[in-house]
Motif scaffolding. Structure first.
Motif, mmCIF file in Angstrom:
data_model
loop_
_atom_site.group_PDB
_atom_site.id
_atom_site.type_symbol
_atom_site.label_atom_id
_atom_site.label_comp_id
_atom_site.label_asym_id
_atom_site.label_seq_id
_atom_site.Cartn_x
_atom_site.Cartn_y
_atom_site.Cartn_z
ATOM 1 N N ASP A 23 1.007 -1.284 0.084
ATOM 2 C CA ASP A 23 0.470 -0.137 -0.379
ATOM 3 C C ASP A 23 0.986 1.149 0.412
ATOM 4 O O ASP A 23 0.392 1.923 -0.838
ATOM 5 C CB ASP A 23 -0.887 0.029 0.954
ATOM 6 N N VAL A 24 1.679 1.351 1.087
ATOM 7 C CA VAL A 24 2.842 2.142 1.056
ATOM 8 C C VAL A 24 3.264 2.839 -0.315
ATOM 9 O O VAL A 24 3.610 3.325 -0.806
ATOM 10 C CB VAL A 24 3.233 2.526 1.721
ATOM 11 N N GLN A 25 4.181 1.514 -0.742
ATOM 12 C CA GLN A 25 5.132 1.466 -2.087
ATOM 13 C C GLN A 25 4.015 2.449 -3.571
ATOM 14 O O GLN A 25 4.232 3.028 -3.730
ATOM 15 C CB GLN A 25 5.098 0.223 -2.606
ATOM 16 N N ARG A 26 2.568 1.635 -3.150
ATOM 17 C CA ARG A 26 2.104 2.020 -4.919
ATOM 18 C C ARG A 26 1.515 3.540 -4.146
ATOM 19 O O ARG A 26 1.451 4.970 -5.096
ATOM 20 C CB ARG A 26 0.551 1.825 -4.256
ATOM 21 N N PHE A 27 1.903 4.139 -2.977
ATOM 22 C CA PHE A 27 1.566 5.734 -2.763
ATOM 23 C C PHE A 27 2.649 6.576 -2.788
ATOM 24 O O PHE A 27 2.419 7.519 -3.363
ATOM 25 C CB PHE A 27 0.713 5.671 -0.602
ATOM 26 N N ILE A 28 3.719 6.002 -2.625
ATOM 27 C CA ILE A 28 5.195 6.465 -2.969
ATOM 28 C C ILE A 28 5.506 7.384 -4.118
ATOM 29 O O ILE A 28 5.484 8.281 -4.764
ATOM 30 C CB ILE A 28 6.086 5.879 -2.109
ATOM 31 N N GLY A 29 4.812 6.175 -5.049
ATOM 32 C CA GLY A 29 4.668 6.441 -6.647
ATOM 33 C C GLY A 29 4.085 7.282 -6.829
ATOM 34 O O GLY A 29 4.228 8.068 -8.111
ATOM 35 N N MET A 30 2.803 6.793 -6.373
ATOM 36 C CA MET A 30 1.462 7.802 -6.999
ATOM 37 C C MET A 30 1.887 9.444 -5.991
ATOM 38 O O MET A 30 1.958 10.575 -6.990
ATOM 39 C CB MET A 30 0.498 8.270 -6.459
ATOM 40 N N CYS A 89 -6.597 2.305 10.602
ATOM 41 C CA CYS A 89 -6.169 0.950 11.085
ATOM 42 C C CYS A 89 -4.131 1.469 11.138
ATOM 43 O O CYS A 89 -3.398 2.194 10.868
ATOM 44 C CB CYS A 89 -6.052 0.136 10.114
ATOM 45 N N PRO A 90 -3.364 0.533 11.999
ATOM 46 C CA PRO A 90 -2.245 0.328 12.055
ATOM 47 C C PRO A 90 -1.575 0.285 10.942
ATOM 48 O O PRO A 90 -2.506 -0.099 9.742
ATOM 49 C CB PRO A 90 -2.240 -1.067 13.453
ATOM 50 N N PHE A 91 -0.323 0.575 10.830
ATOM 51 C CA PHE A 91 0.856 0.018 9.703
ATOM 52 C C PHE A 91 1.458 -1.302 10.115
ATOM 53 O O PHE A 91 1.871 -1.113 11.226
ATOM 54 C CB PHE A 91 1.695 1.038 9.220
ATOM 55 N N LEU A 94 9.489 1.615 5.247
ATOM 56 C CA LEU A 94 9.648 2.278 3.622
ATOM 57 C C LEU A 94 8.605 3.311 3.795
ATOM 58 O O LEU A 94 9.596 3.981 2.970
ATOM 59 C CB LEU A 94 8.543 1.267 3.105
ATOM 60 N N ALA A 95 8.084 3.857 4.960
ATOM 61 C CA ALA A 95 7.607 5.450 4.610
ATOM 62 C C ALA A 95 8.492 6.598 4.825
ATOM 63 O O ALA A 95 8.851 7.512 4.659
ATOM 64 C CB ALA A 95 6.408 5.354 5.573
ATOM 65 N N GLY A 96 8.965 5.681 6.194
ATOM 66 C CA GLY A 96 10.127 7.033 6.672
ATOM 67 C C GLY A 96 11.675 6.987 5.470
ATOM 68 O O GLY A 96 12.106 8.332 5.084
ATOM 69 N N ARG A 97 11.489 5.830 4.793
ATOM 70 C CA ARG A 97 12.567 5.879 4.495
ATOM 71 C C ARG A 97 12.710 7.321 2.745
ATOM 72 O O ARG A 97 13.667 7.798 2.406
ATOM 73 C CB ARG A 97 13.180 4.718 3.568
ATOM 74 N N HIS A 98 11.623 6.889 2.421
ATOM 75 C CA HIS A 98 10.481 7.780 1.749
ATOM 76 C C HIS A 98 10.389 9.263 2.032
ATOM 77 O O HIS A 98 9.003 9.869 1.000
ATOM 78 C CB HIS A 98 9.512 7.452 1.049
ATOM 79 N N ASP A 99 10.254 9.664 3.164
ATOM 80 C CA ASP A 99 10.315 10.858 3.699
ATOM 81 C C ASP A 99 8.665 11.321 4.359
ATOM 82 O O ASP A 99 8.053 12.324 3.135
ATOM 83 C CB ASP A 99 11.075 12.171 2.851
#
Length: 368
Positions: free
Chosen positions: A309-316, A331-333, A340-345
Motif C-alpha cells: 500500500d505504501v509503495q503504491r502511494f509513494i509512486g503516486m 488502522c495500524p501500519f 518504507l514510509a520513513g525511508r521515502h520521507d
C-alpha cells in the motif's frame, strides 16, 4: 354563547378582546415580532421544547412536534417568511457543516440538507403559525410578559413625573397667587408642560428602553454563541477517541481529513475524489506554499496498511509532485510499511497518530 345574549363588556371580556387585537397585530406586523423576538423563555411556559443533543437547536421535526402540527405546516411558514426566520437563527445545513452536525448529534439520516432552528427562530414560528393551539398559547404568554416587562417601568415613571409636576405647579401657585386675568396663562403653561412630556419625554424614554432591550439582546446572542462554541468543543473532545471516525464511511472520512488540513492552516484544500484507491483524495497547500498530497483509507481497526500500500502511494505522490505526502488510515501500519514510509520521507498517519491529530495535535509534516 346562548342565542340573544351579548358579548361580555366586563373586565374579563374587554381583556380577551384586547388579547385578540394584540395577537392579530403580532401575526401581521414583522416590526412588532422583531421587538419581542428575544423573549424565547415563554416557550418553556407552555411546554418543553425538544432540542438536538447540542442543546441549542431544534430540527423541523422537533418544531412540528412542539406546535403539534405537521412538518408541512412548518415548511409553509418558512416558505412565506424565510428572510425573517433567517434573521432569527434559522439555518439550512449542508455539505461538511451538515456532516459534523450529524456526528455531534448522532443523526443517522442520509438527507443532503437539514433545517435547524434556534430558540429565537422557534419563537418566531409561534408568532407566525396561525393554526396551532400551542402557538396561540405562546403568543398569549408572550403578550402578557411583554406588557409586564415594558409597560410597568414607563408607567411608573410617567406617573411619578406627572405627580411631581402637579405638586410643583400647586406649590408655585400657592406661593405666587395669580390674578383671575392670569388664569388663562397659567392653564396654557400647564398644558405646554404636559404636552412637552407627552411628545418629547415619553418617546425619549421609550427609545431608551427599546435601545436597552436591543443591547441586552446582543449580549444574550453573544452569550449563546459562547455557549454553543463551548458545547461543540466538549463534543469534539468527547469524540477525541476513534469511535466517531470509525463510524464514518470513506467519503465522510475524506471530508474530515480535509477539515483537519484546513484547521492546521492549509489553504486551499481540494477534494479530488481519488481513483480506485490509487489516486490522491485531497490536494492542499501549506501557508508557505508546499504541496500536500493525501490518500485516505477508512478501514476497520483490525485491518492493516501493508508495505505494498505504501509503495503504491509513494509512486503516486511522486508523480503528483508532492512536497508533503500523507497516507492517512483508521488502522495500524505494518512494521515494514512504516520503515518504507520513513525511508521515502512519507508521513504514515496510522491509527494512533490520527487519534492525536483528530484530538488537536498538529502533524510534524506541517510545521516549518
Amino acid at each position: 354563547m346562548p342565542i340573544g345574549s351579548r358579548p361580555s363588556h366586563g373586565p374579563h371580556g374587554q381583556e380577551e378582546t384586547d388579547h385578540m387585537l394584540d395577537e392579530m397585530a403580532l401575526l401581521e406586523s414583522s416590526s412588532l415580532r422583531a421587538s419581542v423576538a428575544e423573549r424565547d423563555e415563554v416557550l418553556d411556559r407552555v411546554k418543553e421544547l425538544a432540542l438536538s443533543p447540542d442543546g441549542l437547536h431544534a430540527t423541523t421535526k422537533n418544531v412540528a412536534a412542539y406546535f403539534e402540527v405537521s412538518e408541512n405546516a412548518i415548511w409553509a411558514v418558512i416558505h412565506d417568511h424565510r428572510s425573517e426566520l433567517d434573521a432569527n437563527g434559522y439555518r439550512v445545513l449542508s455539505g461538511e457543516e451538515l456532516t459534523y452536525f450529524k456526528q455531534v448529534c448522532g443523526i443517522r439520516s442520509r438527507s443532503r440538507s437539514l433545517g435547524i432552528f434556534s430558540r429565537r427562530a422557534v419563537l418566531n414560528i409561534a408568532m407566525l403559525l396561525r393554526d396551532s393551539i400551542v402557538a396561540r398559547q405562546v403568543r398569549m404568554y408572550l403578550l402578557d410578559s411583554e406588557r409586564s416587562h415594558s409597560a410597568e417601568p414607563v408607567d411608573n415613571l410617567i406617573h411619578r413625573l406627572k405627580e411631581w409636576i402637579d405638586t410643583r405647579i400647586t406649590d408655585a401657585l400657592a406661593r405666587h397667587p395669580v390674578a383671575p386675568a392670569d388664569a388663562d396663562a397659567v392653564r396654557i403653561a400647564e398644558d405646554i408642560v404636559r404636552t412637552t412630556i407627552g411628545t418629547a419625554v415619553v418617546p425619549a424614554l421609550n427609545t431608551a428602553i427599546r435601545n436597552d432591550g436591543e443591547q441586552r439582546a446582543r449580549i444574550e446572542a453573544l452569550e449563546d454563541e459562547v455557549t454553543r462554541l463551548k458545547r461543540i468543543l466538549r463534543e469534539s473532545e468527547a469524540a477525541g477517541s476513534m469511535g466517531a471516525l470509525d463510524a464514518m464511511n470513506s467519503s465522510q472520512f475524506e471530508q474530515h481529513v480535509a477539515w483537519l488540513c484546513r484547521r492546521d492552516g492549509c489553504d486551499p484544500v481540494m477534494m479530488t475524489g481519488g481513483h480506485g484507491g490509487t489516486g490522491a483524495d485531497i490536494v492542499a497547500y501549506t501557508p508557505d506554499g508546499r504541496r500536500v498530497v493525501v490518500q485516505c483509507r477508512a478501514r476497520t481497526p483490525a485491518a492493516t496498511i501493508t508495505k505494498g500500500d505504501v509503495q503504491r502511494f509513494i509512486g503516486m505522490a511522486k508523480l503528483d509532485h508532492a512536497d508533503i505526502a500523507l497516507l492517512v488510515a483508521t488502522c495500524p501500519f505494518t512494521r515494514d510499511a512504516l520503515l518504507l514510509a520513513g525511508r521515502h520521507d512519507m508521513t504514515a498517519v496510522h491509527r494512533g497518530l490520527l487519534e492525536a491529530w483528530h484530538g488537536g495535535a498538529k502533524l510534524q509534516a506541517f510545521r516549518n
